[in-house]
Design a protein around this motif. Sequence first.
Motif, PDB file in Angstrom:
ATOM      1  N   UNK A  93      -2.282  12.055  -5.137  1.00  0.00           N
ATOM      2  CA  UNK A  93      -1.823  12.997  -4.558  1.00  0.00           C
ATOM      3  C   UNK A  93      -2.546  12.666  -2.499  1.00  0.00           C
ATOM      4  N   UNK A  94      -2.033  11.117  -2.261  1.00  0.00           N
ATOM      5  CA  UNK A  94      -2.520  11.113  -0.956  1.00  0.00           C
ATOM      6  C   UNK A  94      -1.184  10.501  -0.640  1.00  0.00           C
ATOM      7  N   UNK A  95      -1.034  11.089   0.122  1.00  0.00           N
ATOM      8  CA  UNK A  95       0.469  10.571   1.195  1.00  0.00           C
ATOM      9  C   UNK A  95       0.081  10.052   2.396  1.00  0.00           C
TER      10      UNK A  95
ATOM     11  N   UNK B  33       2.331   2.011  -3.390  1.00  0.00           N
ATOM     12  CA  UNK B  33       1.720   1.982  -4.652  1.00  0.00           C
ATOM     13  C   UNK B  33       0.700   3.849  -4.135  1.00  0.00           C
ATOM     14  N   UNK B  34       0.590   3.956  -2.611  1.00  0.00           N
ATOM     15  CA  UNK B  34      -0.044   5.069  -2.590  1.00  0.00           C
ATOM     16  C   UNK B  34       0.497   6.548  -3.183  1.00  0.00           C
ATOM     17  N   UNK B  35       1.496   6.585  -3.113  1.00  0.00           N
ATOM     18  CA  UNK B  35       1.657   7.598  -3.636  1.00  0.00           C
ATOM     19  C   UNK B  35       2.125   7.887  -5.260  1.00  0.00           C
ATOM     20  N   UNK B  36       2.458   6.798  -5.646  1.00  0.00           N
ATOM     21  CA  UNK B  36       2.848   6.449  -6.841  1.00  0.00           C
ATOM     22  C   UNK B  36       1.622   6.649  -7.932  1.00  0.00           C
ATOM     23  N   UNK B  37       2.027   5.987  -9.334  1.00  0.00           N
ATOM     24  CA  UNK B  37       1.164   5.314 -10.253  1.00  0.00           C
ATOM     25  C   UNK B  37       0.629   3.942  -9.698  1.00  0.00           C
TER      26      UNK B  37
ATOM     27  N   UNK C 179       7.966  16.107   2.146  1.00  0.00           N
ATOM     28  CA  UNK C 179       7.510  16.968   0.102  1.00  0.00           C
ATOM     29  C   UNK C 179       7.460  17.712   0.771  1.00  0.00           C
TER      30      UNK C 179
ATOM     31  N   UNK D  53       5.404  11.468   4.901  1.00  0.00           N
ATOM     32  CA  UNK D  53       5.682  11.742   4.173  1.00  0.00           C
ATOM     33  C   UNK D  53       5.198  13.301   3.136  1.00  0.00           C
TER      34      UNK D  53
ATOM     35  N   UNK E   8      -2.444   6.030 -14.503  1.00  0.00           N
ATOM     36  CA  UNK E   8      -3.880   6.612 -13.034  1.00  0.00           C
ATOM     37  C   UNK E   8      -2.526   6.908 -12.476  1.00  0.00           C
ATOM     38  N   UNK E   9      -2.650   8.408 -11.793  1.00  0.00           N
ATOM     39  CA  UNK E   9      -2.535   8.358 -10.523  1.00  0.00           C
ATOM     40  C   UNK E   9      -3.671   8.095  -9.034  1.00  0.00           C
ATOM     41  N   UNK E  10      -2.797   8.163  -8.120  1.00  0.00           N
ATOM     42  CA  UNK E  10      -3.561   7.857  -7.405  1.00  0.00           C
ATOM     43  C   UNK E  10      -3.406   9.181  -6.583  1.00  0.00           C
TER      44      UNK E  10
ATOM     45  N   UNK F 100       1.030  -1.140  -0.271  1.00  0.00           N
ATOM     46  CA  UNK F 100       0.262   0.327  -0.061  1.00  0.00           C
ATOM     47  C   UNK F 100       1.129   1.534   0.144  1.00  0.00           C
TER      48      UNK F 100
ATOM     49  N   UNK G  87      -7.106   7.406  -0.871  1.00  0.00           N
ATOM     50  CA  UNK G  87      -6.740   5.926  -1.453  1.00  0.00           C
ATOM     51  C   UNK G  87      -6.879   5.400  -0.580  1.00  0.00           C
TER      52      UNK G  87
END
Lengths: 267, 198
Positions: free
Chosen positions: B5-7, A147-151, B15, B11, B1-3, A144, A205
């Motif tokens: 911007x959930x960090x 994956x969560x901060x990438x594509x 950033x 993180x 497809x992108x998530x 998780x 997400x």
Amino acid sequence: MSDHDHRSHEAHAAWLERVAPYLDDELSPDERRVMAHHLTACEPCRRELARQQAVRRRLERLGAATDPSAPHATRAVSAEAVERHLRRRLLSPARRHTGPGPLWGWMGWAIAAVQACVLAVVLGWPSWEARQGVPMVRDAVADFRQRVSGMLPPQASRDTAALARTLALPIEVIDGPGVEFLGAWPTALQGQPAAALAYRVEAHTVVQYVVSGPLFFNRASVREAVAREGRYVAHLGDQSVVGWPGDNAGSLLVGELPSESLERLRL
Amino acid sequence: MRFLGHFSSRERRYRRLVQPHVTHLVHIALQRTGHAALAEDLVQESCIMAWEKLEGLRSAEASRPWLVRILLRQIADHRRTRARRQALLPITDIEEAHWEAIAGEAPGPFEQAVAAQSDGRVAALLRRLPDDFAIVVELHDLMGYRYREIAETLELPLGTVTSRLARGRRLLAGLLVEAPETVEGIGASGDKEARHHE
């Protein structure tokens, strides 16, 4: 240097110290005015100023030529490359050990651990494994985090039926108000095939991992939690995990939401 | 497809407080080491250390000096443990020559000589200065720091910054007009030159 020159230099030492701040516009207006007046009459200070200025100009050129953020710069090292490597290292499951703290810090932790054990016995708290997650859960959280901060992976698709056939797993997509299904893809937890399904829930997400029944029930803490409460709950860092059994399978829902919110999603 | 911007909270903090300064750290590391792969490693190690100590950082304003200090410690540690020791410089002789020059030279030739030096040679000579002087000169003249920012970053009194900057430039000036065969010895063992080091 002759004695006369040396005496002259020493007499000018205080003035010479102000040459660099004068050049760099670091003097107050009054100091600057006095220094400017001195420079009109002092040849060595003017030469020192000329030298400092020549070096500074040359270095400014060098700075512009080597600045990685400048558009014309040769990018021997890019900040993006550093970021890519960092992402792999920081978000990998095997996080770097942070090293021991000072002695009093360890003593504090030791006292806290003893207190926690006493409380666990007295209050019948869940085991360490139940709170920290079994290996399957740790793998899910690590996946998780990656994956969560990438594509989404390139093989991500909305065709969950095809994925279910490929993995021989029963996949049920979570559907409800405020839940947007993003896509699903094959992955692995503890070296065994699993399906990952990503959702958007408000600004968060959430990823659902569907695994085989034997893997889901592999650990006693999961079996006991499901037998007792119908679901398994764990918290690892910022992530909450809620697990529940399915038809010869199990699902783990991972997200940075309170576990109660995750539970509501599956209802 | 992108998530979208959930960090994680850490993180997000990274950033906001660290990532904007990575390019600057790369600039410093490249200049300090002159070696791209090493610079990348040192910046990465610094960022990981920053990640681990992120809780200790209280404000966005403090992040750049904090990060630069971490990087400079990494560079110093690397030099102590793995890299060859910096060649020692005859600082007193260089400064003496400087005072003689400004007491008697005609203006012009020095400035022309300095301007004609290649980037590679200037950068190499800068790395030959003692670290205390070089880092002040680099932060000011290459990277545009003000005196107060340098003082804050290196945790030095303002007067020390002023003095080190001026002396660093003087030493560099001395090296820039040295005979080429001496300068070619940069990076080689500095034993034969090691007469004074403050």
